[in-house]
Design a protein around this motif. Structure first.
Motif, PDB file in Angstrom:
ATOM      1  N   HIS A   1       0.829  -1.205   0.000  1.00 53.75           N
ATOM      2  CA  HIS A   1       0.000   0.000   0.000  1.00 53.75           C
ATOM      3  C   HIS A   1       0.867   1.260   0.000  1.00 53.75           C
ATOM      4  O   HIS A   1       0.596   2.230   0.718  1.00 53.75           O
ATOM      5  N   PHE A   2       1.917   1.214  -0.813  1.00 53.25           N
ATOM      6  CA  PHE A   2       2.896   2.300  -0.830  1.00 53.25           C
ATOM      7  C   PHE A   2       2.616   3.210  -2.025  1.00 53.25           C
ATOM      8  O   PHE A   2       2.680   2.785  -3.167  1.00 53.25           O
ATOM      9  N   LYS A   3       2.295   4.471  -1.755  1.00 53.32           N
ATOM     10  CA  LYS A   3       2.053   5.444  -2.816  1.00 53.32           C
ATOM     11  C   LYS A   3       3.098   6.547  -2.697  1.00 53.32           C
ATOM     12  O   LYS A   3       2.890   7.545  -2.001  1.00 53.32           O
ATOM     13  N   PRO A   4       4.227   6.349  -3.327  1.00 47.82           N
ATOM     14  CA  PRO A   4       5.354   7.267  -3.133  1.00 47.82           C
ATOM     15  C   PRO A   4       5.123   8.636  -3.757  1.00 47.82           C
ATOM     16  O   PRO A   4       4.442   8.781  -4.772  1.00 47.82           O
ATOM     17  N   SER A   5       5.706   9.651  -3.146  1.00 45.45           N
ATOM     18  CA  SER A   5       5.700  11.003  -3.693  1.00 45.45           C
ATOM     19  C   SER A   5       6.734  11.082  -4.812  1.00 45.45           C
ATOM     20  O   SER A   5       7.503  10.145  -5.037  1.00 45.45           O
ATOM     21  N   VAL A   6       6.770  12.218  -5.496  1.00 51.33           N
ATOM     22  CA  VAL A   6       7.748  12.403  -6.570  1.00 51.33           C
ATOM     23  C   VAL A   6       9.167  12.310  -6.021  1.00 51.33           C
ATOM     24  O   VAL A   6      10.054  11.717  -6.643  1.00 51.33           O
ATOM     25  N   ARG A   7       9.386  12.871  -4.831  1.00 48.87           N
ATOM     26  CA  ARG A   7      10.725  12.805  -4.234  1.00 48.87           C
ATOM     27  C   ARG A   7      11.123  11.359  -3.934  1.00 48.87           C
ATOM     28  O   ARG A   7      12.268  10.957  -4.173  1.00 48.87           O
ATOM     29  N   THR A   8      10.174  10.603  -3.415  1.00 48.83           N
ATOM     30  CA  THR A   8      10.470   9.207  -3.115  1.00 48.83           C
ATOM     31  C   THR A   8      10.746   8.432  -4.400  1.00 48.83           C
ATOM     32  O   THR A   8      11.626   7.568  -4.440  1.00 48.83           O
ATOM     33  N   LYS A   9       9.977   8.724  -5.450  1.00 49.40           N
ATOM     34  CA  LYS A   9      10.208   8.060  -6.740  1.00 49.40           C
ATOM     35  C   LYS A   9      11.600   8.389  -7.272  1.00 49.40           C
ATOM     36  O   LYS A   9      12.283   7.524  -7.842  1.00 49.40           O
ATOM     37  N   PHE A  10      12.015   9.657  -7.072  1.00 54.96           N
ATOM     38  CA  PHE A  10      13.357  10.035  -7.515  1.00 54.96           C
ATOM     39  C   PHE A  10      14.416   9.247  -6.766  1.00 54.96           C
ATOM     40  O   PHE A  10      15.361   8.722  -7.363  1.00 54.96           O
ATOM     41  N   VAL A  11      14.278   9.144  -5.447  1.00 55.56           N
ATOM     42  CA  VAL A  11      15.246   8.400  -4.638  1.00 55.56           C
ATOM     43  C   VAL A  11      15.274   6.934  -5.066  1.00 55.56           C
ATOM     44  O   VAL A  11      16.355   6.330  -5.196  1.00 55.56           O
ATOM     45  N   CYS A  12      14.100   6.366  -5.307  1.00 60.31           N
ATOM     46  CA  CYS A  12      14.039   4.965  -5.752  1.00 60.31           C
ATOM     47  C   CYS A  12      14.721   4.790  -7.102  1.00 60.31           C
ATOM     48  O   CYS A  12      15.489   3.832  -7.311  1.00 60.31           O
ATOM     49  N   ASP A  13      14.442   5.696  -8.029  1.00 57.80           N
ATOM     50  CA  ASP A  13      15.089   5.628  -9.337  1.00 57.80           C
ATOM     51  C   ASP A  13      16.603   5.774  -9.210  1.00 57.80           C
ATOM     52  O   ASP A  13      17.376   5.095  -9.897  1.00 57.80           O
ATOM     53  N   PHE A  14      17.036   6.675  -8.333  1.00 58.12           N
ATOM     54  CA  PHE A  14      18.473   6.878  -8.150  1.00 58.12           C
ATOM     55  C   PHE A  14      19.127   5.608  -7.616  1.00 58.12           C
ATOM     56  O   PHE A  14      20.181   5.178  -8.099  1.00 58.12           O
ATOM     57  N   LEU A  15      18.474   4.996  -6.622  1.00 61.01           N
ATOM     58  CA  LEU A  15      19.034   3.787  -6.010  1.00 61.01           C
ATOM     59  C   LEU A  15      19.022   2.605  -6.970  1.00 61.01           C
ATOM     60  O   LEU A  15      19.935   1.766  -6.958  1.00 61.01           O
TER      61      LEU A  15
ATOM     62  N   PHE B   1      23.895  12.334  -7.117  1.00 61.06           N
ATOM     63  CA  PHE B   1      22.612  12.613  -6.463  1.00 61.06           C
ATOM     64  C   PHE B   1      22.236  14.079  -6.643  1.00 61.06           C
ATOM     65  O   PHE B   1      21.075  14.403  -6.933  1.00 61.06           O
ATOM     66  N   VAL B   2      23.209  14.973  -6.519  1.00 63.96           N
ATOM     67  CA  VAL B   2      22.951  16.410  -6.689  1.00 63.96           C
ATOM     68  C   VAL B   2      22.584  16.727  -8.133  1.00 63.96           C
ATOM     69  O   VAL B   2      21.590  17.407  -8.412  1.00 63.96           O
ATOM     70  N   VAL B   3      23.380  16.214  -9.088  1.00 64.52           N
ATOM     71  CA  VAL B   3      23.138  16.519 -10.506  1.00 64.52           C
ATOM     72  C   VAL B   3      21.802  15.937 -10.959  1.00 64.52           C
ATOM     73  O   VAL B   3      21.004  16.619 -11.624  1.00 64.52           O
ATOM     74  N   CYS B   4      21.539  14.685 -10.610  1.00 63.46           N
ATOM     75  CA  CYS B   4      20.267  14.058 -10.983  1.00 63.46           C
ATOM     76  C   CYS B   4      19.100  14.760 -10.297  1.00 63.46           C
ATOM     77  O   CYS B   4      18.026  14.930 -10.892  1.00 63.46           O
ATOM     78  N   GLY B   5      19.306  15.166  -9.051  1.00 66.47           N
ATOM     79  CA  GLY B   5      18.237  15.845  -8.317  1.00 66.47           C
ATOM     80  C   GLY B   5      17.841  17.155  -8.958  1.00 66.47           C
ATOM     81  O   GLY B   5      16.645  17.437  -9.132  1.00 66.47           O
ATOM     82  N   PHE B   6      18.828  17.968  -9.333  1.00 67.34           N
ATOM     83  CA  PHE B   6      18.524  19.238 -10.003  1.00 67.34           C
ATOM     84  C   PHE B   6      17.841  18.995 -11.348  1.00 67.34           C
ATOM     85  O   PHE B   6      16.898  19.697 -11.721  1.00 67.34           O
ATOM     86  N   THR B   7      18.330  18.010 -12.100  1.00 67.21           N
ATOM     87  CA  THR B   7      17.738  17.696 -13.398  1.00 67.21           C
ATOM     88  C   THR B   7      16.293  17.243 -13.243  1.00 67.21           C
ATOM     89  O   THR B   7      15.410  17.673 -13.987  1.00 67.21           O
ATOM     90  N   ALA B   8      16.046  16.371 -12.268  1.00 66.84           N
ATOM     91  CA  ALA B   8      14.687  15.888 -12.024  1.00 66.84           C
ATOM     92  C   ALA B   8      13.773  17.017 -11.567  1.00 66.84           C
ATOM     93  O   ALA B   8      12.602  17.086 -11.956  1.00 66.84           O
ATOM     94  N   TYR B   9      14.304  17.928 -10.742  1.00 66.61           N
ATOM     95  CA  TYR B   9      13.504  19.057 -10.259  1.00 66.61           C
ATOM     96  C   TYR B   9      13.064  19.946 -11.420  1.00 66.61           C
ATOM     97  O   TYR B   9      11.896  20.326 -11.516  1.00 66.61           O
TER      98      TYR B   9
END
Length: 498
Positions: free
Chosen positions: A49-63, A478-486
Motif C-alpha cells: 500500500h505504498f504510494k510514493p511522492s515524486v521525491r520518493t520516486k526520484f530516490v528509488c530511481d536513483f538507487l 545525487f545532486v546533478v540528478c536531483g537538479f535535473t529531475a527538479y
C-alpha cells in the motif's frame, strides 16, 4: 592548482591502453537490466500500500538506476560478470514472487491471463516506445559518472581514455553522444525533404547554425575557463584549443555538416545516409593509411609533435570530426529504421532480429578492419573506431529495446499484479529519472561538468581513498540528478544536445 599536482594529475589520466570491447559491452548491459529491475519491483508498491511522492520516486530511481552504474564502474568493476548474474537472479526471483502474488486469490481479481504466445505477439505496443529515451539517458548518465570518476583511484585505469590505440570505456563518450543525437535528429525525421528551393535550403542552413551557437559558445567558455583556472588538460585528446563541445558543434552543423548533412539531405532521402557514412569512413581511412594523415595527426607537421599553428594545435579534434560525421550518418540510418511505424510486439520483435543481425555484422567488420588496417583509435576516429561505435550503440539499443518488450510482455501476463500501481500497461511510471535526464540532457551534462570542475579544484581527487571516492561520486550524481529531475518535474522544459 599546484603545478606539480597538475602534472601528476595529467599523467594520472594519460598514457593508458584500455581494455577489450567485450568487457565494455558487458559493463553497459547493466543499465538496461536495471531498467527491467525497476519494472518488476513495481507491484510491490501496491502490496505494501505504498504510494510514493515524486521525491520518493526520484530516490528509488536513483538507487535502482544510478547507484549501481556508479558501483559497476568503480568498486565492482572487476566483478561485471557477477553483477550481471546477480541482477538476473534478482529479477527472476522477483518475477517468481510476482507469479505467487498472481496465484493468491485475494490479490487476483477475476481475470483470465493471456498466455497464448501467438495472441501475445499481437499485443499492441505504445505509440511512443521508451527505449530510445532510456538508451540516450543511460549513455548520458554513464558518461557523466565517468568524467568525475576518472579523477579518482577507485576508477580502474583500463576504463580511461586510451592514448592512441585501444578501447577504454571513456572512449565511447563522444561517439555515443554523436550517435544519440543523430538518431533523433531532424535529418532522421526527413524534415529537410520539403526544402526545394535555394532559399529554403539557405533558411535550413541558417536555422542549423543558430541551434549550434550554444555548443560553440560552450566550447569557447570551456577553453577560456581551463586556461584561467590552469586546470589539468589531456592535450592529445582533442588538441590545445579543441574540446568535446566544439566537436559536437562541428559534427552537427558546421562546415562539413552544412555542406553534407543539411544540403545533401535536402536532395537525398535519409535512407541514403548509410552510403554517405560508408564513403566518409572508407575515404577517411584511405587518407589516414595511404596519404600520411595518420602520421600528421600523431606527430604533427614536423614529425616531433609540433603544436605550432592552429591546425597543428588542434589536429586531433579537427580531423576526427570526419570520423564522427560518418558515425552521425550511420546514426541517421539507424534512426530512420527505428522511426518506422510498428504497432505490435510481432513488429518490434522483427526489428530486434534485424538490429541484432546488423550489430553482429558490424562486430565482424570491426575485427576484419583491425586485422587489415589498424587498431581502434578514438584519437583519430578511424574506420575501426567508427565500426566499434556503430556496433556498440546498436548493442545498447538492442538491449534497451529487448528489455522494453520483455516489460510489456510481463505486464500483459501479470495484469492483476500491476493493477493499481503507478506502472500502467505499456507505459512508463508517471515520474521517470531517465526521461528527466533525456529531456534535459544538456543541462544534466553541464551541471555534471561544473560540479566535476568544482570538486577537482577543492580536493586532491587522485589521492582520495576508494571509499571516499565512491561516496563523493554518489553525492555528486545525487545532486546533478536531483537538479535535473527538479527542473523536469516543475517546468517540463527540455534542454538537449540534439
Amino acid at each position: 592548482m599546484d603545478q606539480s599536482y597538475k602534472e601528476q594529475h595529467e599523467q594520472f589520466v594519460s598514457d593508458h591502453s584500455g581494455t577489450n570491447v567485450v568487457e565494455i559491452a558487458c559493463m553497459v548491459t547493466t543499465g538496461p537490466l536495471l531498467v527491467l529491475l525497476r519494472h518488476v519491483v513495481q507491484p510491490w508498491a501496491r502490496m505494501f500500500h505504498f504510494k510514493p511522492s515524486v521525491r520518493t520516486k526520484f530516490v528509488c530511481d536513483f538507487l535502482l538506476l544510478v547507484l549501481p552504474i556508479i558501483a559497476v564502474t568503480t568498486v565492482l568493476s572487476n566483478y561485471t560478470d557477477a553483477v550481471l548474474t546477480a541482477l538476473l537472479c534478482v529479477i527472476f526471483g522477483i518475477l517468481a514472487c510476482n507469479e505467487m502474488l498472481n496465484n493468491i486469490s485475494q490479490w487476483k481479481p477475476p481475470h483470465q491471463r493471456n498466455k497464448d504466445v501467438i495472441l501475445l505477439l499481437d499485443v499492441k505496443t505504445p505509440e511512443r516506445m521508451a527505449f530510445i529515451t532510456n538508451y540516450r539517458a543511460l549513455i548520458n548518465i554513464t558518461s557523466c559518472v565517468c568524467i568525475l570518476a576518472v579523477d579518482f583511484a577507485v576508477f580502474p585505469r583500463r576504463y580511461c581514455k586510451v592514448e592512441t590505440y585501444g578501447t577504454g570505456l571513456m572512449d565511447v563518450g563522444v561517439g555515443a553522444y554523436v550517435m544519440c543525437n543523430a538518431i533523433v535528429s531532424p535529418a532522421t525525421k526527413a524534415r529537410y525533404l520539403g526544402h526545394k528551393t535555394f532559399l529554403d535550403k539557405c533558411s535550413a542552413v541558417f536555422k542549423a547554425l543558430v541551434t549550434t551557437l550554444p555548443l560553440l559558445g560552450l566550447g569557447m567558455i570551456r577553453f577560456v575557463s581551463l586556461k584561467i583556472l590552469d586546470y589539468h588538460e589531456h592535450v592529445s585528446e582533442y588538441g590545445i584549443h579543441w574540446n568535446f563541445f566544439l566537436t559536437l558543434a562541428v559534427v552537427r552543423v558546421s562546415i562539413l555538416l552544412l555542406l553534407v548533412s543539411i544540403v545533401i539531405l535536402c536532395i537525398c532521402h535519409p535512407s541514403s545516409s548509410w552510403l554517405i557514412s560508408m564513403c566518409l569512413a572508407l575515404g577517411y581511412q584511405y587518407l589516414l593509411s595511404v596519404h600520411g594523415l595518420r602520421e600528421f595527426i600523431l606527430t604533427g607537421s614536423d614529425g616531433q609533435g609540433s603544436r605550432v599553428g592552429m591546425l597543428n594545435a588542434n589536429r586531433e579534434g579537427i580531423f576526427s570530426c570526419i570520423g564522427y560525421l560518418a558515425i552521425y550518418f550511420a546514426g541517421v540510418q539507424v534512426g530512420q529504421f527505428l522511426q518506422k511505424s510498428r504497432s505490435t510486439l510481432r513488429d518490434w520483435l522483427r526489428a530486434v532480429v534485424v538490429l541484432m543481425a546488423v550489430q553482429t555484422l558490424f562486430w565482424l567488420l570491426l575485427k576484419f578492419s583491425e586485422s587489415t588496417t589498424e587498431n581502434v583509435s578514438r584519437r583519430m576516429a578511424n574506420l575501426p573506431y567508427i565500426l566499434w561505435m556503430v556496433a556498440f550503440n546498436l548493442h545498447v539499443i538492442c538491449a534497451v529495446l529487448v528489455i522494453e518488450l520483455v516489460s510489456i510482455i510481463l505486464t500483459e501476463l501479470n495484469k492483476p499484479v500491476y493493477q493499481g500501481t503507478d506502472y500502467k500497461p505499456n507505459s512508463q511510471p508517471s515520474f521517470c529519472l531517465l526521461r528527466a535526464v533525456n529531456s534535459n540532457g544538456l543541462f544534466y551534462f553541464l551541471a555534471a561538468n561544473l560540479l566535476t570542475g568544482l570538486i577537482n579544484l577543492t580536493l586532491a581527487t587522485m589521492h582520495a581513498s576508494p571509499t571516499v571516492g565512491f561516496i563523493i561520486l554518489c553525492g555528486y550524481q545525487f545532486v546533478v540528478c536531483g537538479f535535473t529531475a527538479y527542473i523536469f518535474n516543475n517546468t517540463r522544459k527540455s534542454l538537449k544536445f540534439g
